[in-house]
Design a protein around this motif. Structure first.
Motif, mmCIF file in Angstrom:
data_model
loop_
_atom_site.group_PDB
_atom_site.id
_atom_site.type_symbol
_atom_site.label_atom_id
_atom_site.label_comp_id
_atom_site.label_asym_id
_atom_site.label_seq_id
_atom_site.Cartn_x
_atom_site.Cartn_y
_atom_site.Cartn_z
ATOM 1 N N ALA A 1 0.834 -1.207 0.000
ATOM 2 C CA ALA A 1 0.000 0.000 0.000
ATOM 3 C C ALA A 1 0.866 1.253 0.000
ATOM 4 O O ALA A 1 0.585 2.224 -0.723
ATOM 5 N N LYS A 2 1.916 1.251 0.801
ATOM 6 C CA LYS A 2 2.801 2.412 0.874
ATOM 7 C C LYS A 2 3.543 2.652 -0.440
ATOM 8 O O LYS A 2 3.956 3.779 -0.729
ATOM 9 N N ARG A 3 3.703 1.604 -1.237
ATOM 10 C CA ARG A 3 4.400 1.744 -2.520
ATOM 11 C C ARG A 3 3.473 2.240 -3.631
ATOM 12 O O ARG A 3 3.938 2.592 -4.717
ATOM 13 N N LEU A 4 2.166 2.235 -3.387
ATOM 14 C CA LEU A 4 1.230 2.637 -4.433
ATOM 15 C C LEU A 4 1.543 4.006 -5.051
ATOM 16 O O LEU A 4 1.507 4.150 -6.273
ATOM 17 N N PRO A 5 1.837 5.041 -4.243
ATOM 18 C CA PRO A 5 2.129 6.343 -4.848
ATOM 19 C C PRO A 5 3.318 6.324 -5.806
ATOM 20 O O PRO A 5 3.391 7.175 -6.709
ATOM 21 N N LEU B 1 -5.765 6.752 0.181
ATOM 22 C CA LEU B 1 -6.191 6.643 1.575
ATOM 23 C C LEU B 1 -6.085 5.174 1.955
ATOM 24 O O LEU B 1 -6.784 4.332 1.393
ATOM 25 N N PHE B 2 -5.208 4.865 2.899
ATOM 26 C CA PHE B 2 -4.961 3.473 3.286
ATOM 27 C C PHE B 2 -5.538 3.202 4.666
ATOM 28 O O PHE B 2 -5.222 3.894 5.634
ATOM 29 N N LEU B 3 -6.396 2.190 4.744
ATOM 30 C CA LEU B 3 -6.997 1.781 6.005
ATOM 31 C C LEU B 3 -6.492 0.383 6.360
ATOM 32 O O LEU B 3 -6.925 -0.616 5.770
ATOM 33 N N ASP B 4 -5.580 0.330 7.296
ATOM 34 C CA ASP B 4 -5.030 -0.954 7.744
ATOM 35 C C ASP B 4 -5.933 -1.537 8.823
ATOM 36 O O ASP B 4 -6.521 -0.799 9.613
ATOM 37 N N GLU B 5 -6.018 -2.868 8.863
ATOM 38 C CA GLU B 5 -6.912 -3.549 9.825
ATOM 39 C C GLU B 5 -8.333 -2.998 9.686
ATOM 40 O O GLU B 5 -8.945 -2.521 10.640
ATOM 41 N N LEU B 6 -8.877 -3.091 8.496
ATOM 42 C CA LEU B 6 -10.167 -2.480 8.170
ATOM 43 C C LEU B 6 -11.299 -2.833 9.140
ATOM 44 O O LEU B 6 -12.060 -1.940 9.540
ATOM 45 N N ARG C 1 2.033 12.723 -4.665
ATOM 46 C CA ARG C 1 0.654 12.354 -4.354
ATOM 47 C C ARG C 1 0.521 12.011 -2.871
ATOM 48 O O ARG C 1 1.380 11.335 -2.307
ATOM 49 N N PRO C 2 -0.552 12.466 -2.232
ATOM 50 C CA PRO C 2 -0.731 12.212 -0.802
ATOM 51 C C PRO C 2 -0.913 10.719 -0.514
ATOM 52 O O PRO C 2 -1.487 9.976 -1.319
ATOM 53 N N PHE C 3 -0.400 10.321 0.628
ATOM 54 C CA PHE C 3 -0.657 8.978 1.145
ATOM 55 C C PHE C 3 -1.034 9.149 2.611
ATOM 56 O O PHE C 3 -0.219 9.561 3.431
ATOM 57 N N ARG C 4 -2.282 8.853 2.917
ATOM 58 C CA ARG C 4 -2.785 9.015 4.276
ATOM 59 C C ARG C 4 -3.150 7.649 4.840
ATOM 60 O O ARG C 4 -3.775 6.831 4.178
ATOM 61 N N ALA C 5 -2.738 7.406 6.077
ATOM 62 C CA ALA C 5 -2.991 6.120 6.726
ATOM 63 C C ALA C 5 -3.445 6.348 8.166
ATOM 64 O O ALA C 5 -2.672 6.147 9.117
ATOM 65 N N PRO C 6 -4.692 6.793 8.372
ATOM 66 C CA PRO C 6 -5.188 7.056 9.725
ATOM 67 C C PRO C 6 -5.302 5.784 10.554
ATOM 68 O O PRO C 6 -5.530 4.693 10.017
ATOM 69 N N HIS C 7 -5.170 5.928 11.871
ATOM 70 C CA HIS C 7 -5.313 4.798 12.794
ATOM 71 C C HIS C 7 -6.779 4.408 12.895
ATOM 72 O O HIS C 7 -7.675 5.229 12.672
ATOM 73 N N HIS C 8 -7.034 3.158 13.253
ATOM 74 C CA HIS C 8 -8.417 2.681 13.276
ATOM 75 C C HIS C 8 -9.267 3.319 14.380
ATOM 76 O O HIS C 8 -10.491 3.146 14.396
ATOM 77 N N THR C 9 -8.641 4.073 15.283
ATOM 78 C CA THR C 9 -9.404 4.764 16.329
ATOM 79 C C THR C 9 -9.938 6.119 15.865
ATOM 80 O O THR C 9 -10.552 6.849 16.646
ATOM 81 N N ILE C 10 -9.724 6.480 14.627
ATOM 82 C CA ILE C 10 -10.118 7.785 14.110
ATOM 83 C C ILE C 10 -11.634 7.985 14.236
ATOM 84 O O ILE C 10 -12.425 7.052 14.118
ATOM 85 N N SER C 11 -12.042 9.221 14.486
ATOM 86 C CA SER C 11 -13.467 9.553 14.587
ATOM 87 C C SER C 11 -14.040 9.844 13.204
ATOM 88 O O SER C 11 -13.294 10.079 12.234
ATOM 89 N N GLY C 12 -15.352 9.867 13.136
ATOM 90 C CA GLY C 12 -16.002 10.157 11.865
ATOM 91 C C GLY C 12 -15.688 11.548 11.352
ATOM 92 O O GLY C 12 -15.463 11.748 10.155
ATOM 93 N N SER C 13 -15.674 12.541 12.251
ATOM 94 C CA SER C 13 -15.394 13.916 11.826
ATOM 95 C C SER C 13 -13.962 14.079 11.340
ATOM 96 O O SER C 13 -13.695 14.859 10.428
ATOM 97 N N ALA C 14 -13.035 13.344 11.936
ATOM 98 C CA ALA C 14 -11.642 13.414 11.478
ATOM 99 C C ALA C 14 -11.487 12.733 10.123
ATOM 100 O O ALA C 14 -10.639 13.132 9.313
ATOM 101 N N MET C 15 -12.317 11.728 9.851
ATOM 102 C CA MET C 15 -12.227 11.009 8.582
ATOM 103 C C MET C 15 -12.802 11.833 7.434
ATOM 104 O O MET C 15 -12.162 11.982 6.379
#
Length: 304
Positions: free
Chosen positions: A25-29, A97-102, A63-77
């Protein structure tokens, strides 16, 4: 990953821990085409509004690569606040936008992704105004096949069938349908690890990027009179025009549609993915091999 990058398709990777899902995923960009001036300006504006632009005089060149933690809130997403600011879906605009441990993400957060994935924009409404931010990103996600991560290896996995279904069931069917490409990632064998330094046998990112750029050029020429840039953006009208199937392909598609109880969205995504595979092969028409591969990527074994 090359197919996903070529058509800006959402991709889901399923495999045990340590199999390389996050690394890929990190190599995609690195295999996506370079930013155009227009794309660079769009990204720079978003980061400026969000207060994340470090150098006011500099434009984004990667190109941006964003990988938020799974604890992220809806408003932050999706964005929010008293005076709404762009969230992760907008900060990923023209990137990944990469979501690990979906399955670990809260269900309401995942459901809020569905609208921007379809509309490519996010609108936040407040009492005094409505704020609209662009959100055209490629969604890449990774999941383990079960809670421990080792199913179907019963020597290491002791999860019950109920636990496995419950874990995978955290992802709703409409969310599954948002992924165009679904791939199983196997564990890295000892033989591969031993030969990882043999670069002569590696199909590297430069080769992939060249193929992606060639496929993107075909799409650019195809859609030059339309307000779309990638195969993943095609609507029903464009699908009927550019994803025509011959008799053999149509019979295969009909059989698989009925056998797997495919939704209309899944049907369209298969055709769009097949169109991208054909582009990568330099083919004007979608052939049976292209459609078969697209169907293979759409039917995840873990889901069933």
């Amino acid at each position: 990953m090359e197919i996903a990058a070529a058509g800006m398709h959402n991709v889901l990777m399923i495999g045990p821990p340590g199999s390389g899902k996050t690394m890929m995923a990190k190599r995609l960009p690195t295999i996506l085409p370079d930013l155009s001036m227009e794309e660079s300006l769009e990204i720079t504006k978003i980061y400026s509004v969000a207060g994340l632009l470090r150098n006011r005089d500099a434009l984004f060149t990667k190109r941006p690569f964003r990988a938020p933690h799974h604890t992220i809130s809806g408003s932050a997403m999706v964005g929010g606040g008293r005076i709404p600011k762009p969230g992760e879906v907008s900060l990923s605009h023209n990137g990944v936008l990469f979501l690990d441990e979906l399955p670990e993400f809260r269900r309401n957060v995942l459901e809020e992704l569905r609208q921007p994935l379809e509309d490519k924009v996010i609108t936040l409404v407040r009492v005094n105004a409505a704020y609209t931010y662009p959100a055209h990103f490629m969604l890449a996600a990774a999941i383990n096949p079960c809670k421990c991560g080792y199913y179907p290896d019963r020597n290491r996995c002791h999860c019950s069938e109920y636990d496995i279904r419950r874990y995978i069931g955290r992802i709703s069917n409409p969310m599954w349908d948002r992924f165009d490409v679904c791939v199983k990632v196997d564990e890295v064998s000892y033989e591969v690890m031993r030969n990882k330094g043999n670069v002569d046998t590696i199909y590297n990112s430069t080769d992939m990027k060249n193929k992606v750029e060639a496929a993107r050029q075909m799409q650019k020429d195809r859609f030059k009179k339309l307000d779309i840039n990638y195969n993943s953006q095609m609507g029903v009208r464009e699908i009927h025009k550019y994803c025509t199937l011959n008799v053999e392909c149509n019979e295969l598609m009909e059989r698989m549609y009925k056998q797997h109880n495919m939704s209309a969205r899944a049907y369209n995504k298969v055709l769009k993915t097949a169109r991208t595979i054909a582009d990568l092969k330099g083919s004007v028409n979608i052939e049976k091999e292209h459609l078969t591969e697209a169907l293979f990527y759409k039917n995840c074994e873990v889901k069933s």
